[in-house]
Design an enzyme around this catalytic site. Structure first.
Site, mmCIF file in Angstrom:
data_model
loop_
_atom_site.group_PDB
_atom_site.id
_atom_site.type_symbol
_atom_site.label_atom_id
_atom_site.label_comp_id
_atom_site.label_asym_id
_atom_site.label_seq_id
_atom_site.Cartn_x
_atom_site.Cartn_y
_atom_site.Cartn_z
ATOM 1 C CG ASP B 395 -0.263 0.002 2.651
ATOM 2 O OD1 ASP B 395 0.731 0.081 3.032
ATOM 3 O OD2 ASP B 395 -1.208 -0.646 3.409
ATOM 4 C CG ASP B 476 5.670 -1.978 12.939
ATOM 5 O OD1 ASP B 476 4.726 -2.728 13.375
ATOM 6 O OD2 ASP B 476 4.647 -1.146 12.781
#
Lengths: 462, 660
Positions: B395, B476
């Site tokens: 994205d 992350d």
């Protein structure tokens, strides 16, 4: 009347068959002149052999690859050998002074073998079509990517392993090399799947593809042979020597996963640090021995770890290598010492039961066992430092193959199961943490005691 | 065998000759008996010889002949191969060439069945509200697109109009309403439905049920509608059964020139819909971009891993921008798809890239994290020579100078051990806070969203202790933890080289995107020369920061830092403000400041030893946390650090959304 009709039939038959014969002769000649028009007319003069189908097929193939910037290189063992023998002559023949005789590419054979590094191939799809337009009939053999094999959850696009492109009666075999971790090139097994025409070419005569193979990444050089510019390995001799020992076995990832499902992997910090150190030690040892040019393989626990679980057994506490005694070099010890691995102990002597042990960093030990060959078996020796007792470990005869382990290329016995079963018995699949090297292995035999007078030589502890 | 044809031509010639010979022979032979005998034996012998020679010649030429005839074969093979790739014809497409389609619309359930196969079924509660649209290939009956537009909510009708306009003429369109589909169905959308020939669609009312089958640009094939009797109740369920005649494959396809690229395009366009002009017959948008190569490209051989899920339209947009970036090398790109989804694979194949599918492991964030691990491991396995890998997500838009940016900065990762990553994303780089595309920062946080990973970091540190599937961790977040980061920093640009456009996602929704991602600055200038890249190295950067602080003008700390007037209306100046920061982890004032600056305030990002760097009104604006930051010594003694209190608890929450 009947005689006349017999005659008539006879004459008619004769005439039609001669007409047929004439036509065939005419067609055959016509076919030949169109198919190789240029080649034939050019070579009619002083050049000999350049009208051969092999040479034409190779020439067309080289034209095709160079126009498409596909950096193929010649790996055909027959031709490389010829080139290697006449290397001086080949080198001196410049492109301009054309040779009068086709010596290399015109030797009668069914195939000419080339290779290619896959990651340098930019336009595979387009290349394929151009080849077919040029009259090549190509067969592509694909398979799944072994580099993704150990992650069972990944399924990728298949990778090409072999191309076989036929022009008239000669075929070009293009072996596709893939880069693997450990800085080597790998090619796959040429497996004929159901729909492939088994008579396409005499597959049995292929020089590559019977097994997967591993090679050092060759440096390349450009040469001109038989009027054709080709790339060949810079050291053709080295490449030729690699071929007979290039067989590669993949780690059994599927079985390893099954193993870890049954016996959970040890992910403690200690296990991870040990694995890390053992891996570094293995890589260092591989580098050192390679520099010396000494053949070696993964032995004992390290080999078991590779075969059973595709990783280092975290509780094994050392790494084990095997070397044939005939490959022993006296500078092994100093080479390891230079690499930062001091000798820890040395048992036995070159003539009998030699065993070296080096102290790696972080308490991981490197054991090197030397293997002695008898007519029907191999063995290596063991020595108990305290008592001077000798032991003998027997193995069935084996040959060596390549594999990949801890991101490095290593040799292992090709007959791995037999090797491991000799050493660990039929129950090697079950992990055992307590292991007595003098008693546990099923292949250990007492081998007497070192005479005390020799102890100074055969039992050296540091 | 065509080449044998000349033989009949020869025959008459032989026959004519034969007659005259025969006559002379007959005459002679009747007279000379011995000679006749001799001739007879001669003829028999000759026949024998001919037969032998013939056999030999046949053997010799057979290979040659087969060669000649095989020249024609490759073409056939290819057509066969294409045929196989096409979706299997539906049962109804045989002699009948008709599909029977069933469409059901009701309050709580919708389904669509084509020839008895359910292609859509949605009876989940609180889900799938609105108009469901299915596009079928008019020649094969294959489902090419499936969408749902929640036209009860605002703007969804615009998306529907956009989508329906993209569908190629001739395709079979199926619409069905679940629950409610009219509340935000505006006039444009209604007009479009009217143009499709629908009667009830343009008049669709509150809680009506509606089922529609029609051909785009062609006739309506069936429609049913039931009005809702009252505000509080729904229309009766409707079931539409209709026959859809199939057209020939010829009509369904465009006539593009026969090239490698168009072959890929044809394969793609016969399978899926909703990708706009890529499948346009007249003027299709290119699928090969050949951007300018980068001179001295240091990242030409760095593999690029694109992490993807099942958002094929995003992937399409992402790959377009990636393949248009200068210096891209398509053969280094691998797209890793989490799950066995077909459509993302089709998109990957359209661009001729390598795609790898990954069986999902675990759930939610852990699934993403396992997908990351498998993808990274696979990348370094596939490119064993690579020292780095570029990690992208599906994205992201990629800036035209993305690779140029990396090519200029990647040597830092090799030379400076104190670096953790290079990222193309500046968390604080919004339209109003980023300015200088040539400027780089060092930050203690890992932004992700288009970044470079060092192989040694991955292989030696991260991979062995990557969170296992049962730990439901974000990859992350885990990478940002001090145990992993170990004080190392990332290089980021002031103006981001990636743009996060994803609105649908695991941790993403429209409001969140609007608040935190939409106004992000994105570089569109090609070939930006980065300034003074070596000053980003550990020690050099300290020198640089000290220089900046020394020349910075101290702002008027009596003013409200949230007011626009806190910074003077100048351009090109460097200003510094000091805020209160008691300890290394005291970000109370910073968070409030970030809130009123309308930048990322959900956690602390973009800091370097208690210093934040950004732009305000085209001035470089430095914020120093006092006394925790080592740069506090630059604070003039007269200045009292700004203190902003966090608002009372009940107002708080993750609510910067309320601010916009």
């Amino acid at each position: 009347m009947s005689r006349i009709s017999k005659n008539v039939i006879l004459v008619l038959l004769t005439l039609t068959s001669s007409a047929f014969l004439l036509f065939q002769l005419y067609y055959y000649k016509h076919y030949l002149s169109t198919k190789n028009g240029s080649g034939l007319s050019k070579s009619k003069g002083s050049q000999i052999g350049f009208d051969r189908t092999q040479w034409r097929a190779v020439k067309k193939f080289i034209m095709l690859t160079s126009s498409q910037n596909v950096p193929v290189f010649l790996i055909d063992p027959l031709i490389l050998e010829l080139i290697n023998k006449n290397f001086e002559q080949v080198k001196n023949t410049s492109h301009a002074s054309s040779t009068s005789e086709c010596k290399f590419f015109c030797v009668p054979r069914d195939f000419t073998t080339f290779a290619l590094q896959y990651q340098l191939w930019k336009n595979e799809e387009g290349w394929f079509r151009i080849a077919e337009n040029m009259g090549f009939q190509c067969l592509k053999i694909e398979s799944k990517d072994p580099r993704l094999d150990w992650i069972d959850s990944l399924s990728g696009t298949e990778i090409p392993l072999h191309y076989i492109c036929k022009l008239a009666s000669h075929a070009i075999h293009l072996v596709v090399f893939h880069e693997r971790s450990g800085n080597y090139l790998w090619h796959g097994h040429l497996r004929l799947k159901g729909h492939i025409d088994r008579k396409f070419v005499p597959f049995r005569k292929l020089q590559f593809g019977r097994y997967p193979g591993a090679f050092d990444r060759p440096e390349l050089q450009q040469i001109t042979v038989d009027g054709l510019d080709v790339l060949i390995p810079k050291d053709p001799m080295h490449f030729l020597e690699e071929i007979p020992h290039s067989r590669f076995i993949e780690c059994r990832y599927k079985e390893a996963r099954a193993f870890f499902q049954q016996y959970l992997d040890d992910n403690t910090v200690e296990a991870m640090t040990f694995r890390k150190h053992a891996k570094e030690l293995l890589q260092l040892a591989a580098k050192t021995l390679k520099k010396l040019g000494v053949r070696f393989w993964l032995s004992s626990g390290t080999c078991l770890g590779w075969y059973r679980q595709c990783s280092i057994i975290p509780y094994s506490k050392d790494v084990d290598l095997g070397i044939f005694i005939q490959d022993y070099k006296s500078d092994i010890i100093s080479a390891f010492q230079d690499a930062g691995l001091p000798l820890k102990h040395k048992f036995g002597k070159v003539e009998d039961s030699l065993e070296l042990s080096f102290q790696g960093k972080d308490d991981v030990k490197l054991d090197i066992f030397f293997f002695y060959e008898e007519t029907d078996h191999m063995w290596n020796g063991g020595t108990q430092a305290k008592t001077g007792k000798k032991f003998k470990y027997l193995f069935p005869k084996f040959t060596l193959c390549w594999t990949e382990f801890v991101d490095t290329k290593f040799r292992v016995p090709c007959e791995t199961v037999e090797y491991i079963e000799a050493n660990y018995g039929k129950t090697w699949k079950i992990p055992i943490k307590t292991w007595d090297w003098k008693r546990s292995p099923p292949n250990v035999w007492p081998n007497g005691v070192w005479p005390i007078s020799e102890w100074d030589e055969v039992i050296q502890l540091y | 065998m065509d080449d044998w044809k000349p033989s009949p031509l020869i025959k008459p010639f032989g026959a004519r000759k034969k007659r005259s010979w025969y006559l002379t022979w007959k005459y002679k032979l009747t007279n000379q008996r011995a000679l006749r005998r001799f001739c007879q034996t001669g003829a028999v012998l000759f026949l024998l010889v001919t037969v032998i020679v013939n056999i030999k010649l046949i053997l010799d030429t057979r290979r040659a002949i087969s060669e000649a005839s095989e020249d024609l074969e490759p073409e056939q093979d290819y057509d066969d191969a294409l045929g196989r790739l096409e979706p299997p014809r539906r049962r109804g497409s045989g002699p009948r060439r008709v599909l029977d389609v069933e469409v059901y619309s009701s309050r709580s359930k919708v389904y669509v069945a084509v020839d008895g196969t359910t292609v859509l079924e949605d009876e989940a509660q609180e889900q799938g509200r609105g108009i469901h649209v299915i596009v079928l290939n008019q020649a094969t009956g294959h489902v090419m697109a499936k969408r749902v537009f929640d036209t009860y909510s605002p703007h969804e009708d615009e998306a529907m109009v956009l989508f329906l306009n993209m569908v190629a003429p001739g395709r079979v369109l199926i619409c069905t309403v679940k629950d409610e589909g009219s509340f935000h169905l505006k006039d444009t959308a209604k007009a479009l439905l009217r143009s499709l020939g629908s009667q009830a669609g343009p008049a669709l009312g509150w809680r009506d049920t509606w089922a529609f089958v029609g051909r785009k640009g062609g006739p309506v094939l069936g429609e049913k509608h039931s009005k809702s009797p009252a505000l509080s109740s729904w229309g009766d369920p409707v079931l539409l059964k209709t026959d859809v005649p199939l057209s020939s494959a010829e009509e369904a396809e465009c006539h593009w020139a026969d090239t490698e690229l168009n072959r890929r395009r044809r394969r793609f366009c016969s399978k899926v819909e909703g990708y706009g002009s890529v499948c346009s017959c007249k003027d299709p948008t290119p699928i090969e971009f050949s951007p300018d190569p980068l001179p001295d490209n240091k990242v030409l051989n760095v593999p690029v891993a694109v992490i993807a899920g099942n958002r094929p339209n995003y992937l399409y947009r992402m790959l377009r921008s990636l393949l248009s970036a200068q210096g891209v090398s398509p053969q280094m790109i691998t797209v890793f798809i989490d799950g066995y989804y077909e459509e993302p694979m089709d998109v990957v194949a359209l661009f001729g890239l390598r795609g790898i599918q990954h069986t999902p492991i675990s759930i939610k964030n852990a699934r993403v994290s396992q997908h990351y691990k498998a993808s990274l491991t696979a990348t370094f396995n596939l490119f064993p020579e690579a020292k780095f890998a570029v990690v992208l997500e599906e994205d992201l838009d990629i800036a035209v100078d993305f690779f140029s940016f990396l090519s200029q900065s990647i040597h830092l990762l090799e030379e400076d051990d104190s670096l953790y990553c290079i990222s193309a994303w500046n968390d604080q780089g919004y339209e109003h806070t980023a300015e200088d595309p040539a400027l780089l920062y060092r930050v203690e946080t890992m932004p992700g969203l288009g970044w470079v990973l060092r192989k040694s970091l991955y292989k030696e540190e991260l991979e062995p202790k990557w969170p296992t599937p049962e730990k439901l961790w974000d990859w992350d977040m885990w990478m940002r933890m001090p145990e992993q980061r170990r004080g190392r920093e990332c290089i980021i640009p002031d103006v981001s080289r990636s743009y996060h456009f994803g609105i649908v996602g695991l941790n993403m929704n429209g409001y969140f995107h609007e608040a935190y991602f939409k106004k992000h600055k994105f570089n569109t200038v090609p070939g930006v020369q980065l300034r003074n890249v070596d000053s980003l190295k550990k020690d050099a950067y300290e020198v640089e920061v000290h220089r900046l602080l020394s020349e910075a003008e101290v702002l008027d700390h009596s003013k409200n830092p949230c007011e626009d007037s806190f910074l003077p209306d100048t351009e090109g100046h460097t200003y510094v403000a000091f805020i209160r920061m008691e300890k290394d982890d005291d970000f109370t004032t910073w968070t409030q400041l970030a809130k009123c600056l309308r930048i990322w305030d959900l956690d602390v990002r973009g800091n370097h030893r208690g210093l934040w760097r950004l732009f305000r009104k085209k001035n470089h604006f430095l914020v120093v946390g006092v006394p925790a930051s080592p740069y506090s010594m630059k604070k003039p003694p007269s200045i009292t650090p700004i203190f902003l209190e966090s608002p009372p608890k009940e107002e708080g929450g993750p609510g910067a959304a309320e601010q916009t």
